[in-house]
Design an enzyme around this catalytic site. Structure first.
Site, PDB file in Angstrom:
ATOM      1  CD1 TRP A 136      -0.231  -1.455   3.184  1.00  0.00           C
ATOM      2  CD2 TRP A 136       0.592   0.617   3.309  1.00  0.00           C
ATOM      3  NE1 TRP A 136       0.524  -1.370   4.341  1.00  0.00           N
ATOM      4  CE2 TRP A 136       1.033  -0.111   4.440  1.00  0.00           C
ATOM      5  CE3 TRP A 136       0.976   1.946   3.178  1.00  0.00           C
ATOM      6  CZ2 TRP A 136       1.857   0.449   5.420  1.00  0.00           C
ATOM      7  CZ3 TRP A 136       1.802   2.503   4.147  1.00  0.00           C
ATOM      8  CH2 TRP A 136       2.226   1.765   5.251  1.00  0.00           C
ATOM      9  CG  ASN A 137       5.068   1.215   0.798  1.00  0.00           C
ATOM     10  OD1 ASN A 137       4.674   0.334   0.037  1.00  0.00           O
ATOM     11  ND2 ASN A 137       6.333   1.338   1.136  1.00  0.00           N
ATOM     12  CE  LYS A 160      -4.381  -9.401  -2.435  1.00  0.00           C
ATOM     13  NZ  LYS A 160      -4.010  -8.504  -1.303  1.00  0.00           N
ATOM     14  N   GLY A 212       6.074  -6.681   0.272  1.00  0.00           N
ATOM     15  CA  GLY A 212       5.220  -6.628   1.443  1.00  0.00           C
ATOM     16  C   GLY A 212       5.965  -7.036   2.693  1.00  0.00           C
ATOM     17  CD  GLU A 234      11.053  -4.098  -1.071  1.00  0.00           C
ATOM     18  OE1 GLU A 234      11.162  -4.284   0.165  1.00  0.00           O
ATOM     19  OE2 GLU A 234      10.383  -3.189  -1.571  1.00  0.00           O
ATOM     20  CG  LEU A 235      10.196 -10.139   1.857  1.00  0.00           C
ATOM     21  CD1 LEU A 235      10.521 -11.462   2.527  1.00  0.00           C
ATOM     22  CD2 LEU A 235       8.748 -10.103   1.394  1.00  0.00           C
ATOM     23  CB  CYS A 268      10.843  -0.991   1.792  1.00  0.00           C
ATOM     24  SG  CYS A 268       9.125  -1.531   1.669  1.00  0.00           S
TER      25      CYS A 268
END
Length: 450
Positions: A136-137, A160, A212, A234-235, A268
């Site tokens: 969402w960012n 998605k 996420g 990418e976490l 992130c």
């Protein structure tokens, strides 16, 4: 009973729900899978130049609809308007970048076979339909990072979106339609977690990319692994900002504060841990604290839940002995800027990702100690080094366990620069040439002559 709506636009500034989007039905999922699979024939047969032309139109439509797209982002997740507009500009640059470079990136690569007879070539071709799971960012930028290189390559995309950003997803779906992409080349599904698992498992889907949380990445990788699907993850991260030497402390502090407050601290690869050599520590801390608190964001965090999560981590840190200085009291999703000090490896927060306008500041005895603190994290996304000594900067950059190192600069991301991390920040790369290489069949064609 029908499943409750998961996708909704809720203004974080007011908490008011402005629009709801029903989740996909099973028939919707069937249609999305069938359409994406059918469109793979277009991806394999179309010329790179044709796909590049469509991407340029996508870039043009981003610029043309910039105001509406940016306003939607602000409404969905509270981003400052100027930053939302900049996000759209960056998206357009990404689509143009892959349009401009796709032919060179996808060109046949001759292989030197030495004394062997004949020839060999690596031919890059699409693998088929892919699933992208978005956060969402950055409701538009994250999609551009995934969609642009893969559509340029001839893959098809099932997208998605984040549950709180359905309006942005809808607007972007319209852009790809209006740009002229064939049906199924780019499709959006408002899927549940169970439906996401079903899509990953479907044999028509060849890979999945997720940006996420660590928990989400672990769950997706587990499902993909069972079905032998490639994954790009990418976490997030807890990026270090090392202050080793400076000739202009005011400039160093401005860079540090600007980077920490970007997107209200919800980035992130933003610096979250500021590691300062002891001879510079107090000067940096005093100026940094003053500026960070003075520039405390007027915009809210993306949601009440995001503010709750940040508050819980800060409160735990204080209970464990950390010192916290803040600009004021929290109100709903509005979270004031704050600085945490007196931290050690024993504090839970040191091993966590802080999403919001809160910074951790550490004192380092020397260069080795600074590197030790920087690497003492399960994450390894980005990092930042401030140094007046080029040799020191190169030396420390080599020692940092991260996918990206920025020396003497912040907010320096570009479409040309690969983005990604190591350790629990995930694996794989987006943007740059590596971004188009992730989901390709690098087919060897070896011709032997008499």
């Amino acid at each position: 009973m029908p499943e409750p709506t998961l996708y909704a636009v809720t203004d974080p500034a007011t908490g008011q729900t402005l629009a709801t989007y029903p989740t996909a039905t099973e028939a919707d999922i069937d249609t999305a899978l069938a359409s994406a699979h059918a469109a793979t024939s277009w991806g394999r047969s179309s010329a790179v130049a044709q796909r590049a032309k469509l991407l340029r139109e996508v870039a043009y439509l981003h610029r043309k609809r910039r105001a509406d797209l940016a306003a939607t982002i602000v409404q969905e997740m509270g981003k400052p308007l100027e930053e939302a507009e900049t996000e759209i500009d960056f998206c357009a640059d990404i689509y143009d970048y892959y349009a401009d470079n796709a032919e060179a990136f996808l060109a046949d690569e001759p292989v030197d076979i030495g004394t062997g007879r004949g020839s060999a070539v690596l031919r890059r071709s699409p693998v088929g339909a892919l699933l992208g799971i978005m956060p969402w960012n950055f409701p538009a930028y994250q999609i551009a990072r995934f969609a642009a290189p893969n559509l340029a390559a001839g893959n098809t995309v099932i997208l998605k979106p984040a549950p709180q950003c359905p309006a942005s997803a809808d607007a972007l779906q319209q852009i790809f339609h209006d740009a002229g992409f064939p049906a199924g080349a780019y499709g959006t599904v408002y899927a549940t977690n169970d439906q996401v698992a079903r899509v990953i498992a479907d044999p028509r889907v060849q890979g999945v990319s997720l940006t996420g949380s660590e928990a989400a990445g672990s769950a997706v990788a587990q499902i993909a692994g069972r079905h032998l699907k490639k994954v790009v993850l990418e976490l997030g991260g807890s990026d270090p900002f090392l202050v080793l030497s400076t000739e202009d402390m005011a400039d160093t502090v401005d860079k540090a504060v600007t980077a920490r407050l970007d997107n209200t601290g919800q980035v992130c690869n933003a610096p979250k841990r500021f590691i300062v050599l002891q001879e510079l520590y107090q000067e940096f801390l005093d100026a940094f604290t003053e500026q960070l608190l003075a520039r405390s964001p007027a915009n809210p965090l993306a949601s009440q839940a995001a503010a709750d999560a940040l508050a819980e981590r800060v409160e735990t840190a204080v209970a464990q002995g950390a010192t916290y200085v803040t600009a004021g009291a929290r109100t709903g999703a509005h979270f004031p800027a704050g600085v945490l000090t007196d931290l050690s490896a024993d504090h839970d927060i040191v091993q966590q990702e802080l999403f919001g306008p809160v910074a951790m500041v550490f004192r380092a005895r020397d260069e080795d100690h600074a590197v030790q603190i920087a690497n003492d994290t399960p994450y390894g996304l980005g990092s930042y080094i401030i140094s007046t000594d080029p040799q020191q900067a190169r030396r420390v950059a080599d020692r940092i366990d991260a996918g990206m190192v920025f020396v003497n600069g912040v907010l320096a991301d570009q479409a040309e620069l690969p983005f990604g991390g190591v350790k629990r920040s995930g694996f794989g790369r987006e943007l740059g040439r590596p971004g188009i290489e992730e989901f390709l069949n690098k087919k060897l064609i070896r011709t032997v002559t008499a």
